[in-house]
Design an enzyme around this catalytic site. Structure first.
Site, short mmCIF file in Angstrom:
data_model
loop_
_atom_site.label_atom_id
_atom_site.label_comp_id
_atom_site.label_asym_id
_atom_site.label_seq_id
_atom_site.Cartn_x
_atom_site.Cartn_y
_atom_site.Cartn_z
N ARG A 196 8.43 -1.65 7.29
CA ARG A 196 9.19 -1.90 6.55
C ARG A 196 10.90 -1.76 7.32
O ARG A 196 11.10 -0.32 7.63
CB ARG A 196 9.88 -2.56 5.56
CG ARG A 196 8.03 -3.44 4.75
CD ARG A 196 8.16 -3.44 2.99
NE ARG A 196 7.65 -4.34 3.10
CZ ARG A 196 5.97 -3.58 2.99
NH1 ARG A 196 6.28 -2.74 2.58
NH2 ARG A 196 5.53 -4.76 2.45
N LYS A 220 6.91 0.22 -0.19
CA LYS A 220 6.65 -1.33 -1.44
C LYS A 220 5.96 -1.03 -2.19
O LYS A 220 4.69 -0.75 -2.52
CB LYS A 220 7.12 -2.51 -0.76
CG LYS A 220 7.40 -3.64 -1.89
CD LYS A 220 7.55 -4.97 -0.90
CE LYS A 220 8.33 -6.07 -1.75
NZ LYS A 220 8.16 -7.93 -0.89
N HIS A 291 12.72 -7.93 10.49
CA HIS A 291 11.46 -8.62 9.46
C HIS A 291 11.13 -9.37 11.47
O HIS A 291 9.65 -9.66 11.47
CB HIS A 291 11.95 -9.10 9.15
CG HIS A 291 10.84 -10.18 8.35
ND1 HIS A 291 9.69 -9.88 7.57
CD2 HIS A 291 9.87 -11.47 8.63
CE1 HIS A 291 8.76 -10.52 6.98
NE2 HIS A 291 8.52 -11.48 7.72
N ARG A 294 8.30 -6.75 13.01
CA ARG A 294 7.57 -6.90 11.90
C ARG A 294 6.44 -7.63 12.16
O ARG A 294 5.51 -8.18 11.76
CB ARG A 294 8.20 -6.66 10.17
CG ARG A 294 6.64 -6.57 8.94
CD ARG A 294 7.77 -5.73 8.46
NE ARG A 294 6.36 -6.54 7.26
CZ ARG A 294 5.61 -5.60 6.34
NH1 ARG A 294 5.00 -4.59 7.54
NH2 ARG A 294 4.74 -6.21 5.66
N HIS A 317 0.83 -4.77 2.77
CA HIS A 317 0.65 -5.98 1.93
C HIS A 317 -0.17 -5.90 1.07
O HIS A 317 -1.27 -4.94 1.16
CB HIS A 317 0.42 -7.17 3.52
CG HIS A 317 1.67 -7.47 3.70
ND1 HIS A 317 0.94 -8.44 4.96
CD2 HIS A 317 2.39 -7.62 3.77
CE1 HIS A 317 2.24 -8.99 5.91
NE2 HIS A 317 3.50 -8.36 4.87
N TYR A 326 1.55 -14.43 8.70
CA TYR A 326 1.56 -14.13 10.12
C TYR A 326 0.24 -14.48 11.14
O TYR A 326 1.42 -13.94 12.41
CB TYR A 326 2.02 -12.11 10.03
CG TYR A 326 2.93 -11.98 9.40
CD1 TYR A 326 4.37 -11.77 9.66
CD2 TYR A 326 3.08 -11.73 7.82
CE1 TYR A 326 5.21 -11.37 9.08
CE2 TYR A 326 3.63 -11.34 6.78
CZ TYR A 326 4.88 -11.59 7.42
OH TYR A 326 6.53 -10.51 7.30
#
Length: 351
Positions: A196, A220, A291, A294, A317, A326
């Protein structure tokens, strides 16, 4: 009131919200001593991009409650004394179930995506929890107020895939100046690691191991993970490290005019600005956002046969369903299915 415009991300905005279902709260500053202000207490527990995101959610909820523009007053309106409503103004402890349910209903009416609504509901629940912890509302009122069903539904994945030619053009647009070498390294590393933009901005020199060619970072949810750097990105990164030197500090640094390195962390927004600036120099038709890189590399990994669990680990994730979204192979399967349909050819002689 119906939505009047769309922002660049496609999210509906309102000029103002005037809905009889909304909670009748008096919005004014200074209603509670700062040390017992739940908005500040909650945000004070967060850092970086998470803090910025949750602050934005609570500020938008505050503007919905106040019935003002969701994107805030314009510069002219501020000059005329229009208040900039933030979550610090809201007596969150006065909210009850009927008020939080109304906020959820209004967000649905605005047309926000389920994930966007649920992010706001998460921020709402957390600030109400601080109200309870600070003894500003009872446990019963708190539990009733947060008893909200999550928004249901699904939207197409945000952003777009970046073509290989676009990626090459971005890198070519980076010259051999210190700034150009740094920008090329940022682009190459963000693509090749699927990290990110906030994670890229937070990297230190010590995050990178030249021996094992991996990055160790905290992402995250305050989760640490190790990400290998693709061999394709190593020449770009090593070129930057030769300029940057071995001084401890951030991996990617700001530069003054003349190429002097400032050993401070760049912001996540600076990472986005680098892509915007190089995209303009490369004459790209469509802008490339962090993004987008990504999204592209996660899709590339899955296309190349990387199993879902490994792609999830690389992307950081928490939920494998996020990684699965994705997967471009699902679209290819749909395309193969519709390509099998047959229609009669048009009559060449007809007008």
């Amino acid at each position: 009131m119906a939505p009047t415009a769309k922002d660049p991300g496609g999210m509906d905005r309102l000029a103002a919200v005037d809905d009889p279902r909304l909670p009748l709260l008096v919005i004014e500053p200074g209603q509670q001593p700062p040390e017992r202000e739940p908005y500040g207490v909650y945000l004070g527990q967060l850092t970086g991009e998470t803090q910025r995101t949750m602050r934005g959610c609570l500020d938008r909820l505050a503007r919905i409650i106040a019935g003002v523009r969701l994107d805030g007053p314009s510069a002219d309106e501020l000059d005329r004394g229009a208040p900039l409503i933030t979550g610090a103004w809201v007596p969150w402890w006065e909210l009850r179930y009927e008020g939080t349910a109304a906020l959820r209903a209004v967000m649905l009416d605005i047309g926000w995506s389920p994930s966007h609504i649920n992010k706001h509901l998460s921020a709402l629940r957390r600030v109400l929890k601080e109200c309870w912890r600070l003894e500003l509302m009872s446990a019963e009122d708190y539990h009733r107020a947060i008893d909200l069903e999550p928004a249901k539904g699904q939207r197409e994945l945000a952003g777009r895939d970046v073509a290989e030619t676009e990626l090459a053009a971005l890198l070519t647009a980076c010259d051999d100046s210190p700034l150009g070498v740094r920008d090329a390294a940022v682009i190459a590393v963000v693509y090749a690691t699927a990290i990110r933009r906030s994670e890229a901005a937070g990297l230190n020199l010590s995050s990178y191991s030249a021996r094992t060619q991996v990055l160790r970072l905290v992402g995250k949810g305050n989760k640490e993970r190790t990400v290998p750097v693709s061999a394709a990105a190593l020449p770009w990164l090593e070129a930057w490290l030769r300029i940057r030197g071995r001084k401890p500090g951030p991996l990617f640094c700001p530069l003054r005019k003349g190429g002097t390195i400032v050993y401070h962390h760049m912001s996540a927004q600076t990472i986005a600005d680098i892509l915007t600036r190089r995209g303009v120099l490369a004459d790209l038709v469509s802008a490339v956002k962090p993004h987008d890189l990504r999204r592209t590399v996660i899709g590339d990994l899955l296309d190349n046969g990387t199993d879902l669990a490994m792609a999830q680990a690389i992307a950081g994730h928490a939920d494998p369903r996020t990684t699965s979204s994705y997967d471009r192979r699902k679209l290819d399967t749909k395309r193969d299915a519709v390509d099998g349909l047959r229609l009669p050819l048009p009559d060449a002689g007809s007008e």
